[in-house]
Write a protein that holds these residues in place. Structure first.
Motif, PDB file in Angstrom:
ATOM      1  N   ALA A  88      11.781  18.598  18.608  1.00 41.76           N
ATOM      2  CA  ALA A  88      12.353  17.276  18.338  1.00 41.76           C
ATOM      3  C   ALA A  88      12.690  16.634  19.678  1.00 41.76           C
ATOM      4  N   LEU A  89      12.059  15.511  19.974  1.00 43.10           N
ATOM      5  CA  LEU A  89      12.279  14.827  21.240  1.00 43.10           C
ATOM      6  C   LEU A  89      12.725  13.391  20.981  1.00 43.10           C
ATOM      7  N   ASP A  90      13.680  12.931  21.764  1.00 46.25           N
ATOM      8  CA  ASP A  90      14.138  11.542  21.706  1.00 46.25           C
ATOM      9  C   ASP A  90      13.589  10.790  22.913  1.00 46.25           C
ATOM     10  N   VAL A  91      12.968   9.646  22.641  1.00 44.52           N
ATOM     11  CA  VAL A  91      12.366   8.832  23.698  1.00 44.52           C
ATOM     12  C   VAL A  91      12.993   7.445  23.662  1.00 44.52           C
ATOM     13  N   THR A  92      13.426   6.967  24.817  1.00 43.26           N
ATOM     14  CA  THR A  92      13.946   5.603  24.922  1.00 43.26           C
ATOM     15  C   THR A  92      12.780   4.631  24.974  1.00 43.26           C
ATOM     16  N   VAL A  93      12.718   3.732  24.012  1.00 45.43           N
ATOM     17  CA  VAL A  93      11.580   2.822  23.876  1.00 45.43           C
ATOM     18  C   VAL A  93      11.571   1.805  25.016  1.00 45.43           C
ATOM     19  N   GLY A  94      10.393   1.589  25.592  1.00 45.75           N
ATOM     20  CA  GLY A  94      10.219   0.570  26.617  1.00 45.75           C
ATOM     21  C   GLY A  94       9.480  -0.625  26.064  1.00 45.75           C
TER      22      GLY A  94
ATOM     23  N   HIS B  76       9.940 -16.006  24.191  1.00 45.44           N
ATOM     24  CA  HIS B  76       9.748 -15.268  25.440  1.00 45.44           C
ATOM     25  C   HIS B  76       8.483 -15.654  26.208  1.00 45.44           C
ATOM     26  N   GLY B  77       7.604 -16.426  25.591  1.00 45.69           N
ATOM     27  CA  GLY B  77       6.333 -16.743  26.232  1.00 45.69           C
ATOM     28  C   GLY B  77       5.281 -15.671  26.033  1.00 45.69           C
ATOM     29  N   ARG B  78       5.651 -14.571  25.445  1.00 48.39           N
ATOM     30  CA  ARG B  78       4.742 -13.457  25.164  1.00 48.39           C
ATOM     31  C   ARG B  78       5.360 -12.602  24.075  1.00 48.39           C
ATOM     32  N   VAL B  79       4.577 -11.639  23.586  1.00 51.54           N
ATOM     33  CA  VAL B  79       5.066 -10.721  22.556  1.00 51.54           C
ATOM     34  C   VAL B  79       5.590  -9.460  23.224  1.00 51.54           C
ATOM     35  N   GLN B  80       6.807  -9.066  22.890  1.00 52.16           N
ATOM     36  CA  GLN B  80       7.405  -7.844  23.423  1.00 52.16           C
ATOM     37  C   GLN B  80       7.348  -6.762  22.342  1.00 52.16           C
ATOM     38  N   ARG B  81       6.519  -5.755  22.602  1.00 54.11           N
ATOM     39  CA  ARG B  81       6.347  -4.676  21.636  1.00 54.11           C
ATOM     40  C   ARG B  81       6.936  -3.372  22.181  1.00 54.11           C
ATOM     41  N   GLY B  82       7.365  -2.532  21.252  1.00 53.33           N
ATOM     42  CA  GLY B  82       7.843  -1.221  21.643  1.00 53.33           C
ATOM     43  C   GLY B  82       6.731  -0.375  22.231  1.00 53.33           C
ATOM     44  N   TRP B  83       7.079   0.454  23.218  1.00 45.89           N
ATOM     45  CA  TRP B  83       6.059   1.210  23.977  1.00 45.89           C
ATOM     46  C   TRP B  83       6.658   2.522  24.435  1.00 45.89           C
ATOM     47  N   LEU B  84       5.874   3.606  24.315  1.00 40.70           N
ATOM     48  CA  LEU B  84       6.334   4.924  24.747  1.00 40.70           C
ATOM     49  C   LEU B  84       5.669   5.375  26.044  1.00 40.70           C
ATOM     50  N   GLY B  85       4.674   4.648  26.504  1.00 42.27           N
ATOM     51  CA  GLY B  85       4.006   5.069  27.734  1.00 42.27           C
ATOM     52  C   GLY B  85       3.083   6.246  27.529  1.00 42.27           C
TER      53      GLY B  85
ATOM     54  N   ALA C 167       6.899  10.178  29.626  1.00 45.29           N
ATOM     55  CA  ALA C 167       6.956  11.140  30.732  1.00 45.29           C
ATOM     56  C   ALA C 167       8.395  11.527  31.029  1.00 45.29           C
ATOM     57  N   ARG C 168       9.304  10.563  31.010  1.00 49.48           N
ATOM     58  CA  ARG C 168      10.715  10.870  31.273  1.00 49.48           C
ATOM     59  C   ARG C 168      11.316  11.737  30.183  1.00 49.48           C
ATOM     60  N   ALA C 169      10.794  11.612  28.949  1.00 49.78           N
ATOM     61  CA  ALA C 169      11.328  12.418  27.838  1.00 49.78           C
ATOM     62  C   ALA C 169      10.695  13.800  27.767  1.00 49.78           C
TER      63      ALA C 169
ATOM     64  N   ARG D  83      -2.945  10.954  26.737  1.00 50.09           N
ATOM     65  CA  ARG D  83      -2.587  10.560  28.108  1.00 50.09           C
ATOM     66  C   ARG D  83      -1.108  10.199  28.142  1.00 50.09           C
ATOM     67  N   VAL D  84      -0.438  10.588  29.208  1.00 48.25           N
ATOM     68  CA  VAL D  84       0.959  10.217  29.439  1.00 48.25           C
ATOM     69  C   VAL D  84       1.023   9.428  30.738  1.00 48.25           C
ATOM     70  N   PHE D  85       1.546   8.202  30.680  1.00 50.03           N
ATOM     71  CA  PHE D  85       1.608   7.360  31.872  1.00 50.03           C
ATOM     72  C   PHE D  85       2.745   7.805  32.782  1.00 50.03           C
ATOM     73  N   PRO D  86       2.473   7.989  34.065  1.00 49.69           N
ATOM     74  CA  PRO D  86       3.517   8.430  34.999  1.00 49.69           C
ATOM     75  C   PRO D  86       4.707   7.468  35.000  1.00 49.69           C
ATOM     76  N   ARG D  87       5.898   8.055  35.032  1.00 51.05           N
ATOM     77  CA  ARG D  87       7.154   7.309  35.093  1.00 51.05           C
ATOM     78  C   ARG D  87       7.385   6.419  33.875  1.00 51.05           C
ATOM     79  N   GLY D  88       6.642   6.660  32.798  1.00 55.35           N
ATOM     80  CA  GLY D  88       6.858   5.923  31.560  1.00 55.35           C
ATOM     81  C   GLY D  88       7.895   6.598  30.692  1.00 55.35           C
ATOM     82  N   PRO D  89       8.281   5.976  29.572  1.00 60.69           N
ATOM     83  CA  PRO D  89       9.292   6.567  28.686  1.00 60.69           C
ATOM     84  C   PRO D  89       8.923   7.965  28.200  1.00 60.69           C
TER      85      PRO D  89
END
Length: 390
Positions: free
Chosen positions: A374-380, A282-291, A325-327, A317-323
Motif C-alpha cells: 500500500a503506497l500513498d502518492v501526493t498527486v501532482g 487557468h488557460g489550460r486544463v490541470q489534471r492529476g498526475w503521478l509521474g 518516484a518520490r513515493a 516508466r517512472v519519471f525522475p523526481r516525479g510524485p
C-alpha cells in the motif's frame, strides 16, 4: 337450458350492437387503450415515453429542438500560412528537413479550413475541437443570424481535443447543457454543424454506444458513439438530445472514404463542461498526475507475472523526481487499486487520476514481486502538452 342459452345469446348480440354504435358515433365515450407492444408509443421531448401522451401519437418533427439549439452553433473558419515545397520531397525525413531549410525551396501559401463550434456562454465563449483551430493564424466565426466576428483563442487542450474561443458580440444565443448527463444507448440525438462547408446542417440518429476508448484519437477518450451523420466540417459542432440540450461535442468519424459511414464520436458534455471551466479559469486544463507511464497487462504479461487475470496496470516508466518516484514506485510494479477501487486498465487509471487535485493523496494498491503493498502518492499536475509551432 335451451331457454337460458337463447337469453344469453340475445344479450351478447345486443351488447355488441350497442358497442358498435358507440364506437362509431361516440368513440370519445370509450376508455383509452394502451398502445400495443408492436405499435408506436408517444415520446416525450427527451426521446422517452411521454407520460400523458395519447396512445398511438408519435413525434413527427424535431424542429423545436433544432430551433432551440441551432442558433448557438457557429461556423469556424481558420487561416494559416504553410510552406509548400516547390518540388516533391524525397521519403527520407532528414533530407526533407535539410531541403526545407534551403532558401527558395519552399513557397509560403495561405491555407484555410473549416469546422464548427458551440456558443456556451452569453459573454462570448465558444467550445470547439482543438484540431479545428490548431496552428491557426486567424480564426473567424459566423453565426446563424449572419453576424461574423474574429475569435480569440482562450486556450486549448490537445489531450481531449477541445479548445475555447471568445468573441466580442452581444445578445449571443447560448446552448443549454444536459444537466443530468443521462444520455443512454438508444436515445435519439441530432448532430448540428457545417459539413463540407455547405452551411448549417442537422442530421438525426441514435446513441450507438457509450464510453468508447482506445481509438487512438486522444489521450483521454470517453466518447459517445452515434450513427447520426458526422462529416468533415462537423467537428466542434453540437450533438443534442430531442429537447435541444447539448449532450456532446462532435469530434471524429470512423471512415475509409472521408464521409460518414454511421460511426461518429462525440465528447460527452459533462467532461467538456469541466474542461471549458478550467481553460477559462487557468488557460489550460490541470489534471492529476503521478509521474509514471502505465501500460495494460496483456495475457502474456499476466502469465509472466503469474497473475490470475489481466486487470490492473503495470508501471512501464517512472519519471525522475516525479510524485511516483518520490513515493517509491518502481518499474514493473502492478497497480491494482486506486483509493480502494480496482483499476481495470491503464485508461481507467488515467481517467480516474485526471480529476484529482494537485496536493491530494492517491492511495495505491501495488503488487511487487508477488507481494501486496500500500503506497500513498501526493498527486501532482500533469505537464502541459506543447502545441506545435508554426
Amino acid at each position: 337450458m335451451r331457454r337460458l342459452w337463447l337469453i344469453f345469446a340475445q344479450t351478447v348480440t345486443v351488447c355488441l350492437g350497442v358497442l358498435f354504435l358507440v364506437s362509431t358515433l361516440r368513440p370519445q365515450w370509450l376508455p383509452e387503450r394502451d398502445a400495443p407492444s408492436g405499435g408506436t408509443a408517444a415520446l416525450s421531448a427527451s426521446g422517452r415515453p411521454a407520460p400523458n401522451a395519447a396512445a398511438g401519437q408519435a413525434i413527427v418533427s424535431y424542429a423545436p429542438a433544432v430551433a432551440r439549439a441551432a442558433p448557438s452553433v457557429v461556423n469556424v473558419y481558420t487561416r494559416k500560412h504553410v510552406d509548400v515545397p516547390l518540388i516533391p520531397l524525397p521519403p527520407d525525413p532528414g533530407l526533407q528537413q535539410l531541403l526545407r531549410s534551403l532558401p527558395g525551396f519552399t513557397q509560403r501559401q495561405n491555407s484555410t479550413s473549416l469546422g464548427s463550434g458551440v456558443i456556451v456562454r452569453a459573454d462570448g465563449y465558444i467550445l470547439t475541437n482543438n484540431h479545428v483551430i490548431e496552428s491557426a493564424d486567424a480564426i473567424e466565426v459566423s453565426l446563424k443570424d449572419g453576424r461574423q466576428a474574429t475569435a480569440k483563442l482562450v486556450g486549448a487542450d490537445p489531450e481531449s481535443d477541445l479548445a475555447v474561443l471568445k468573441v466580442d458580440l452581444d445578445k449571443l444565443p447560448t446552448i443549454v447543457f444536459d444537466p443530468e448527463q443521462s444520455v443512454r444507448v438508444g436515445d435519439v440525438v441530432l448532430a448540428i454543424g457545417n459539413p463540407f462547408g455547405v452551411g448549417q446542417t442537422t442530421t438525426q440518429g441514435i446513441v450507438s454506444a457509450l464510453g468508447r476508448n482506445r481509438l487512438g484519437i486522444n489521450t483521454y477518450e470517453d466518447f459517445i458513439q452515434t450513427d447520426a451523420a458526422i462529416n468533415p466540417g462537423n467537428s466542434g459542432g453540437a450533438l443534442i438530445d430531442t429537447q435541444g440540450r447539448l449532450v456532446g461535442i462532435n469530434t471524429a468519424i470512423y471512415s475509409e472514404t472521408g464521409g460518414s459511414l454511421g460511426i461518429g464520436f462525440a465528447i460527452p458534455s459533462g467532461p467538456a463542461h469541466q474542461i471549458l471551466d478550467q481553460i477559462i479559469e487557468h488557460g489550460r486544463v490541470q489534471r492529476g498526475w503521478l509521474g509514471l507511464e502505465p501500460q495494460d497487462i496483456t495475457p502474456d504479461l499476466a502469465r509472466a507475472f503469474r497473475l490470475k487475470d489481466d486487470r490492473g496496470a503495470i508501471v512501464a516508466r517512472v519519471f525522475p523526481r516525479g510524485p511516483a518516484a518520490r513515493a517509491g514506485l518502481q518499474v514493473g510494479d502492478i497497480l491494482q487499486s486506486l483509493d480502494g477501487q480496482p483499476v481495470r486498465d491503464s485508461f481507467d487509471l488515467l481517467n480516474r487520476l485526471a480529476p484529482m487535485k494537485a496536493g491530494s493523496t492517491a492511495h495505491l494498491g501495488v503488487l511487487r514481486g508477488g507481494k501486496a503493498l500500500a503506497l500513498d502518492v501526493t498527486v501532482g499536475v500533469r505537464p502541459a502538452v506543447r502545441r506545435p509551432s508554426h
